[in-house]
Write an enzyme that holds these catalytic residues in place. Sequence first.
Site, PDB file in Angstrom:
ATOM      1  N   ALA A  13       0.674  -0.978   0.011  1.00  0.00           N
ATOM      2  CA  ALA A  13       0.033   0.155  -0.026  1.00  0.00           C
ATOM      3  C   ALA A  13       0.902   1.340   0.076  1.00  0.00           C
ATOM      4  O   ALA A  13       0.331   2.343   0.135  1.00  0.00           O
ATOM      5  CB  ALA A  13      -0.991  -0.102   1.220  1.00  0.00           C
ATOM      6  N   ILE A  16       6.464   3.418  -2.827  1.00  0.00           N
ATOM      7  CA  ILE A  16       7.168   2.540  -3.791  1.00  0.00           C
ATOM      8  C   ILE A  16       6.408   1.443  -4.560  1.00  0.00           C
ATOM      9  O   ILE A  16       6.483   1.496  -5.715  1.00  0.00           O
ATOM     10  CB  ILE A  16       8.555   1.778  -3.114  1.00  0.00           C
ATOM     11  CG1 ILE A  16       9.587   2.788  -2.683  1.00  0.00           C
ATOM     12  CG2 ILE A  16       9.459   0.774  -3.988  1.00  0.00           C
ATOM     13  CD1 ILE A  16      10.878   2.346  -1.426  1.00  0.00           C
ATOM     14  N   ALA A  17       5.658   0.546  -3.867  1.00  0.00           N
ATOM     15  CA  ALA A  17       4.849  -0.248  -4.427  1.00  0.00           C
ATOM     16  C   ALA A  17       3.861   0.273  -5.452  1.00  0.00           C
ATOM     17  O   ALA A  17       3.750  -0.308  -6.487  1.00  0.00           O
ATOM     18  CB  ALA A  17       4.173  -1.039  -3.256  1.00  0.00           C
ATOM     19  N   ARG A  92      12.186   4.751   9.617  1.00  0.00           N
ATOM     20  CA  ARG A  92      13.023   5.497  10.789  1.00  0.00           C
ATOM     21  C   ARG A  92      12.316   6.637  11.089  1.00  0.00           C
ATOM     22  O   ARG A  92      11.977   7.631  10.292  1.00  0.00           O
ATOM     23  CB  ARG A  92      14.310   6.035  10.416  1.00  0.00           C
ATOM     24  CG  ARG A  92      15.164   6.294  11.437  1.00  0.00           C
ATOM     25  CD  ARG A  92      16.821   6.607  10.930  1.00  0.00           C
ATOM     26  NE  ARG A  92      17.644   6.715  12.158  1.00  0.00           N
ATOM     27  CZ  ARG A  92      18.940   6.821  12.215  1.00  0.00           C
ATOM     28  NH1 ARG A  92      19.426   6.284  11.174  1.00  0.00           N
ATOM     29  NH2 ARG A  92      19.829   7.126  13.216  1.00  0.00           N
ATOM     30  N   ARG A  98      19.674   4.372  15.279  1.00  0.00           N
ATOM     31  CA  ARG A  98      19.627   3.064  14.285  1.00  0.00           C
ATOM     32  C   ARG A  98      19.211   1.969  15.020  1.00  0.00           C
ATOM     33  O   ARG A  98      18.751   0.995  14.288  1.00  0.00           O
ATOM     34  CB  ARG A  98      21.086   3.199  13.576  1.00  0.00           C
ATOM     35  CG  ARG A  98      21.165   2.469  12.281  1.00  0.00           C
ATOM     36  CD  ARG A  98      22.309   2.670  11.307  1.00  0.00           C
ATOM     37  NE  ARG A  98      22.475   1.758  10.429  1.00  0.00           N
ATOM     38  CZ  ARG A  98      21.896   2.013   9.230  1.00  0.00           C
ATOM     39  NH1 ARG A  98      21.096   3.389   9.028  1.00  0.00           N
ATOM     40  NH2 ARG A  98      21.893   1.306   8.149  1.00  0.00           N
ATOM     41  N   ASN A 105      12.951  -3.776  13.010  1.00  0.00           N
ATOM     42  CA  ASN A 105      12.962  -4.567  11.584  1.00  0.00           C
ATOM     43  C   ASN A 105      13.333  -6.020  11.877  1.00  0.00           C
ATOM     44  O   ASN A 105      13.084  -6.795  11.054  1.00  0.00           O
ATOM     45  CB  ASN A 105      14.018  -3.928  10.646  1.00  0.00           C
ATOM     46  CG  ASN A 105      13.236  -2.473  10.009  1.00  0.00           C
ATOM     47  OD1 ASN A 105      12.080  -2.771   9.111  1.00  0.00           O
ATOM     48  ND2 ASN A 105      13.496  -1.531  10.361  1.00  0.00           N
ATOM     49  N   ASP A 159      21.424   2.896  -5.773  1.00  0.00           N
ATOM     50  CA  ASP A 159      22.901   3.722  -5.595  1.00  0.00           C
ATOM     51  C   ASP A 159      23.714   3.440  -6.992  1.00  0.00           C
ATOM     52  O   ASP A 159      24.294   4.475  -7.421  1.00  0.00           O
ATOM     53  CB  ASP A 159      23.523   3.186  -4.550  1.00  0.00           C
ATOM     54  CG  ASP A 159      22.599   2.790  -3.107  1.00  0.00           C
ATOM     55  OD1 ASP A 159      22.367   4.008  -2.751  1.00  0.00           O
ATOM     56  OD2 ASP A 159      22.592   2.074  -2.675  1.00  0.00           O
ATOM     57  N   HIS A 187      23.930  -0.273   1.833  1.00  0.00           N
ATOM     58  CA  HIS A 187      23.009   0.817   1.483  1.00  0.00           C
ATOM     59  C   HIS A 187      22.650   1.762   2.542  1.00  0.00           C
ATOM     60  O   HIS A 187      21.493   1.813   3.074  1.00  0.00           O
ATOM     61  CB  HIS A 187      21.522   0.099   0.952  1.00  0.00           C
ATOM     62  CG  HIS A 187      20.684   0.977   0.664  1.00  0.00           C
ATOM     63  ND1 HIS A 187      21.079   1.913  -0.478  1.00  0.00           N
ATOM     64  CD2 HIS A 187      19.378   1.587   1.171  1.00  0.00           C
ATOM     65  CE1 HIS A 187      19.712   2.719  -0.561  1.00  0.00           C
ATOM     66  NE2 HIS A 187      18.964   2.631   0.233  1.00  0.00           N
TER      67      HIS A 187
END
Length: 334
Positions: A13, A16-17, A92, A98, A105, A159, A187
């Site tokens: 949803a 990117i998708a 984030r 981090r 995750n 990248d 990445h």
Amino acid sequence: MSEPIRVLVTGAAGQIAYSLLYSIGNGSVFGKDQPIILVLLDITPMMGVLDGVLMELQDCALPLLKDVIATDKEEIAFKDLDVAILVGSMPRREGMERKDLLKANVKIFKSQGAALDKYAKKSVKVIVVGNPANTNCLTASKSAPSIPKENFSCLTRLDHNRAKAQIALKLGVTANDVKNVIIWGNHSSTQYPDVNHAKVKLQGKEVGVYEALKDDSWLKGEFVTTVQQRGAAVIKARKLSSAMSAAKAICDHVRDIWFGTPEGEFVSMGVISDGNSYGVPDDLLYSFPVVIKNKTWKFVEGLPINDFSREKMDLTAKELTEEKETAFEFLSSA
């Protein structure tokens, strides 16, 4: 027409998708004669939005889409998969360390790895996009012991494409005229974009990028930092993270896994570091130059590494080792 393949996109949803699904459905990734069953997974609160995405895919009337399944259940989403594109992850948030991000995750990718192990085909190709992508990918792989670890890769193609585009812009050529740039490592902002082995086509001749540009200080300075920090620059400008370019990179990455890399060209992807000849520690998910044939990747071997590169490659390996250690502490307790 061949048998349909089952392709999963998680975080379906999301932004990117939304850019990615149409390209998968229209044959740009798996070919114009490959029917697809598209499986969309997202979290329960996003199911309303996902229904809208499902309607739009139906309304595209794409001839290759045999079925579209939208679900919030892993046992449905991961069943009999040929390809899993894991886009969804915990982003984030402001003020988040981090470490907090890794912890959140690890939980997601441990669960999805276990679901792959239990429900997917053993030949499934798994592509991890959700950040921190390298360590998420390693977590998923460790949680799916019955699937070969070579079947897992993470996206550093964005990248790679960014590096190609920067060189092309500087030389006034198209990105297609630039090949064999390398993204080493994570990445993240420690990644090392390396053009020591890259070639550019100028006036019909292939020349080395260093030779073509004659600007070593730019190549070792501004070029590297521009590529490293491009994601942050897009967020600053757009107030949203890269979506269109990320989706395009996912398509490039998956298409190369499916059909192989062009003769004489290599691409960058995060893969398991076991047995590499570049002094990168084993058991890391690290971005290397690879060539792909018959859906199998191989390291590009024997590239000379200068001192400048060595230092950058070690730095990003160190970050990945630390990330892995943090993640694995959480993994045992997750």
